[in-house]
Structure formats: C-alpha cells, structure tokens
Design an enzyme around this catalytic site. Structure first.
Site, mmCIF file in Angstrom:
data_model
loop_
_atom_site.group_PDB
_atom_site.id
_atom_site.type_symbol
_atom_site.label_atom_id
_atom_site.label_comp_id
_atom_site.label_asym_id
_atom_site.label_seq_id
_atom_site.Cartn_x
_atom_site.Cartn_y
_atom_site.Cartn_z
ATOM 1 N N LYS A 172 1.114 -1.252 -0.015
ATOM 2 C CA LYS A 172 -0.024 -0.116 -0.154
ATOM 3 C C LYS A 172 0.938 1.220 -0.049
ATOM 4 C CE LYS A 172 -4.040 0.374 2.457
ATOM 5 N NZ LYS A 172 -4.691 0.620 3.700
ATOM 6 N N THR A 200 -12.867 4.661 15.151
ATOM 7 C CA THR A 200 -14.127 4.547 16.110
ATOM 8 C C THR A 200 -13.794 3.435 16.915
ATOM 9 O OG1 THR A 200 -15.425 5.227 14.267
ATOM 10 C CG2 THR A 200 -16.445 4.009 15.916
ATOM 11 N N PHE A 258 -15.968 12.148 11.634
ATOM 12 C CA PHE A 258 -17.311 11.988 11.424
ATOM 13 C C PHE A 258 -17.453 12.102 9.787
ATOM 14 C CE2 PHE A 258 -17.229 13.777 15.592
ATOM 15 C CZ PHE A 258 -18.014 12.964 16.156
ATOM 16 N N ASN A 282 -23.499 7.995 15.632
ATOM 17 C CA ASN A 282 -23.815 7.149 14.476
ATOM 18 C C ASN A 282 -25.122 6.311 14.448
ATOM 19 O OD1 ASN A 282 -21.674 7.980 12.488
ATOM 20 N ND2 ASN A 282 -20.592 5.942 12.882
ATOM 21 N N PHE A 290 -31.308 12.843 6.489
ATOM 22 C CA PHE A 290 -31.341 11.317 7.025
ATOM 23 C C PHE A 290 -32.843 10.756 7.071
ATOM 24 C CE2 PHE A 290 -27.423 8.951 7.626
ATOM 25 C CZ PHE A 290 -26.649 10.078 7.252
ATOM 26 N N LEU A 291 -33.753 11.311 6.367
ATOM 27 C CA LEU A 291 -35.256 10.850 6.219
ATOM 28 C C LEU A 291 -35.380 10.336 4.874
ATOM 29 C CD1 LEU A 291 -37.221 13.647 8.244
ATOM 30 C CD2 LEU A 291 -36.385 11.237 9.029
ATOM 31 N N CYS A 347 -19.605 1.415 8.489
ATOM 32 C CA CYS A 347 -19.582 2.324 9.650
ATOM 33 C C CYS A 347 -20.767 1.934 10.204
ATOM 34 C CB CYS A 347 -19.481 3.818 9.568
ATOM 35 S SG CYS A 347 -17.890 4.209 9.053
ATOM 36 N N LYS A 385 -21.160 -1.828 11.413
ATOM 37 C CA LYS A 385 -20.298 -2.352 12.518
ATOM 38 C C LYS A 385 -20.424 -1.457 13.968
ATOM 39 C CE LYS A 385 -16.172 -0.274 11.430
ATOM 40 N NZ LYS A 385 -15.364 0.273 12.564
#
Ligand code: UDX
Length: 431
Positions: A35, A121, A152, A208, A249-250, A260, A263
C-alpha cells in the site's frame, strides 16, 4: 505541526492529506508495504472524489510522505493520530488488537513528549486502555497525553466533511493536549467541543447510532405508507420541516450499509451489554434495517409473479453513490436473496464493479452501462442512487426491456412520471 498518522485506510489517508493541505508536515504510516509503495507512486487504493489530487499535490510539495517505518515516524512527530482498523469480531465487538499494538510501539519508540490521539471509531474506555498500555511499555517515563478526536467524515464527501465539519470533538485530560488540538483545528473555523475522553468516545457511537435510528424509523414509516396508500416523501417533508427533527437522513429505501453504521451499531449494542445496559432500541434498528432488503425482494416478486429464470437488472452495487465501497452493501444481500430464487442477474455500477466481481465472480453478469442492464430485463431495480441513474433516457430503457417494470429502492423517480412513461413502477412507501 509534525504529525504522524498511523493507518492509511479511509480515515487515515483522508485526515493525513487534509492536515497536510492545512500546512502541516504529515507522515502516513501503514504496515502494508505494498500500500505504501502504491501511495508513493501517486496511486490511491480507494475511490474518493478529490482525494487523489489532494494526496498528489501535498506529496509533491513535501508536506505529505508515506512510510512503513513507524519508529522513524514516531521519532519525528510530536502529534500521533491512531487511525488503524477496528474490525468487527464474530460477536459484533470491535477488535482492538491493532490499536493495542500501535500504542505499545509508540511507547517503545517515542523519544520525548507525544500527544497520542485515537481517531478510529472505538468503544468507550479505549482511551484508558491506550494510556495504560503506553504507561506499561514507557520504560523511560517520558511524558505523554492521550486524546480522543473522533472522525465524522462520510465516504463520497470525505474531504468536504473534513474541511467543513459541523463540529470538531476533542476529548482530553490535560490543557496541553487541548491546546495542541485546538491549534491544529483552528484553520477549519468550526465549533470545537472540548470534553473528557470517555464522553468524546461516546459522542461518536451515539451520533452514528442516532443517524441509523433515524433511517430505520423512516423506513418503518415507509412500510406503513405502503400498507395504507400514503406517500413517504410527503410524510418525510412534513416531518423534516420541524427543526427539532430536521430534513436530513429521512430518505426511506433499502436500509443503510457501509462499513460504519452496521459495524458501529453492533459494537455499541455489545458495549452497552458489557456495561449492563440492554440497548433494545438499537437492536430493533438493526432488525428493521435487515428487513428492508426483504421488503425490496418481495416488491419484485409482487410485480413479476414467478421469479425463477426471470432476468433482473440491478443498477448500483456500492453501498451509496460516489464510492466504490461494497462493504455491507445492500446490493450484496439483495443479489444473494434473488439468486436463491433462481433469477438471472445483470448489474452495473459506475465504481463498484471490480470489487463485486472479486466476490461474485461469474454468478451475475456485469454490464457496461444502465442500458445494457435494461436490455431484455424483466425488472430494473435501483439499488444505489448514482446521479447518472437519475438522468436515464426512459423511452430507450422501455424499448430495451423485456417488460417495463421498475422497482426503485431509493425513491429517485417520480411515480406519476414513470407511470406516464408506461412503466409498472414501485418505490419504497410511495403512492
Ligand atoms: C457514516 C456517517 O455519516 C459518518 O459520520 C461516519 O463517520 C461514518 O459513517 P457513511 O457510511 O460514509 O458515513 O455514509 P452516510 O452518507 O452516512 O450513509 C450511510 C448509509 O445510510 C448509506 O447506506 C446510505 O444509503 C444510508 N442512508 C443515508 C439512507 O438509507 N437514508 C438516508 O436518509 C441517509
């Protein structure tokens, strides 16, 4: 500042490139040598709009470098961000062994004061464990601080989110740590929440989980809309204009995916259980989310009658637009449910196909664009709301399809317009 970012995954690479862009000297470390080689050549292992250019420019201007030598990087950087993976274990708990290894190595290598910041996280109390581990291996009693600074950023808009955050959260124990982090984030001109380490850690999981709850809530309302003949887009609009609820978020659909939310939710349920609290709401959020995939398959079945041997065209494979990430992507669950029903699947995604090819090999047919997916299909299913799917020529699509049937898992089209064009069209909770 001289900054070392350990872990060149999503969060590490974006944060490293952005900190460099803000004028710091950043060394990105990863133990995956291939990587590092790739990054040094100017290639980026993930698809994220704007990231390749940002990395290239800062690398060229010597503010950003890459190495697999953690010792060297720790020696030359006073500020160290830990951005390594915290993958889920079989029981949903986060595996923190990478964090532990890095904490131990930092303790062994640090020559003088170091500020060690957890950005991955992590469960509440991880900061305490990092501090404990560093103390244990810090034989020369060198001064250090541990801080929590959760990230975030969303995939697909990660750079924008990093550069223009709604807030920066900093969990610290000392004034020195707080001063360094405040100085580092000053150019972003964002509200900074300075708190204790445990509260900072909880802010991430709580945020989250709350967002995931919002999605499962609106999906439940969409399911009721389907039963009573109401329209979820009208309901969401009417709810969202209330400032206490908010319009974001509706968007009802086939549920959340990505690395994310699923998990973090599973980890938060486990953390709560460990500290003696049964977080029932979150368990229900997970259940509703899993159920949305089945809701979609049932809709396809409702329109096509018998599924075996029918051809279903899938538009969109990545878990959301503007990313090639297919981790916990709804598309994979939906394809697997459909394959069990004996259908033939054709699919197209602007970025996600190489990764899906590695998983599904020749179980489905991969196409070069949406039109070749439509050709001879009995049903077109919208799984990811890529912009290019919003601008398709539906007259052409209708001619190409075997039957003009569309199941829109992301509610991107106007039902009345689709009906006018001659399609049998259903969305999620649409009238
Ligand atoms: C999320 C958080 O937003 C971010 O703050 C955190 O750091 C990482 O997790 P991300 O997973 O990149 O970011 O994507 P996001 O845009 O939040 O979407 C998550 C999932 O929710 C996607 O599958 C998306 O399709 C779904 N979603 C989102 C909905 O189904 N409806 C919505 O209204 C919003």
């Amino acid at each position: 500042m001289n900054i070392c970012v350990v872990g060149s995954g999503y969060v590490g690479l974006v944060s490293g490139a952005c900190f460099a862009h803000l004028g710091n000297r950043v060394i990105c470390v990863d133990n995956d040598e291939s990587k590092i080689k790739t990054l040094k050549k100017g290639a980026i292992p993930i698809y994220e709009p704007g990231l390749a250019e940002l990395v290239k420019r800062n690398y060229k201007e010597l503010r950003l470098s890459f190495t697999s030598n953690l010792k060297q990087a720790v020696k030359s950087s006073e500020v160290i961000f830990i951005c390594v993976g915290t993958p889920p274990r079989d029981n949903g708990e986060a595996d923190l062994s990478f964090i532990e290894h890095v904490a131990r190595d930092i303790a062994l290598y640090m020559p003088s004061y170091r500020l060690i910041i957890e950005k991955s996280t992590v469960p509440v109390n991880t900061g305490e464990w990092i501090e404990h581990t560093v103390k244990l291996f810090n034989k020369r009693n060198i001064k250090f601080d541990v801080a929590s600074n959760p990230e975030f950023l969303r995939e697909g808009s990660a750079i924008e989110d990093f550069m223009h955050p709604d807030r920066v959260v900093i969990g610290v124990k000392s004034k020195k740590a707080s001063d360094i982090l405040t100085e580092l984030y000053k150019p972003l001109d964002a509200p900074i929440v300075i708190t204790d380490i445990k509260s900072a850690e909880l802010i991430k999981h709580a945020s989250n989980s709350f967002l995931a709850t919002k999605i499962s809530f609106i999906n439940s309302i969409a399911n009721i809309c389907d039963k009573v003949g109401a329209d979820i887009s009208e309901v969401a609009k009417g709810m969202g204009l209330d400032k206490r609820i908010g319009e974001k978020f509706l968007n009802a659909g086939i549920g959340f995916g990505g690395f994310c939310f699923p998990k973090d939710l599973a980890a938060f349920v486990m953390i709560s259980e460990k500290v003696g609290y049964n977080f029932g709401i979150l368990k229900e959020v997970q259940k509703v989310n899993d159920g949305q995939r089945t809701v979609l398959v049932k809709k396809i079945e409702g329109l096509l009658w018998n599924l075996p041997k029918k051809t279903i065209g899938i538009l969109g494979l990545s878990f959301k637009p503007d990313t090639d990430d297919i981790r916990y992507a709804p598309a994979l669950d939906i394809i697997s449910e459909l394959l069990k029903e004996g259908v033939n699947i054709k699919a197209y995604d602007p970025q996600g196909m190489p990764k899906v090819k590695r998983v599904l090999k020749n179980e489905i047919k991969f196409c070069k664009d949406a039109y070749s997916v439509a050709e001879k299909s009995d049903c077109l299913v919208i799984v990811t709301e890529w912009n290019e799917f919003k601008e398709l020529d539906f007259k052409k699509i209708k001619k190409l399809m075997h039957q003009p049937v569309i199941v829109d898992g992301r509610n991107i089209y106007d039902p009345a317009e689709m009906k006018r064009l001659g399609f049998r069209y259903v969305g999620i909770g649409r009238r």
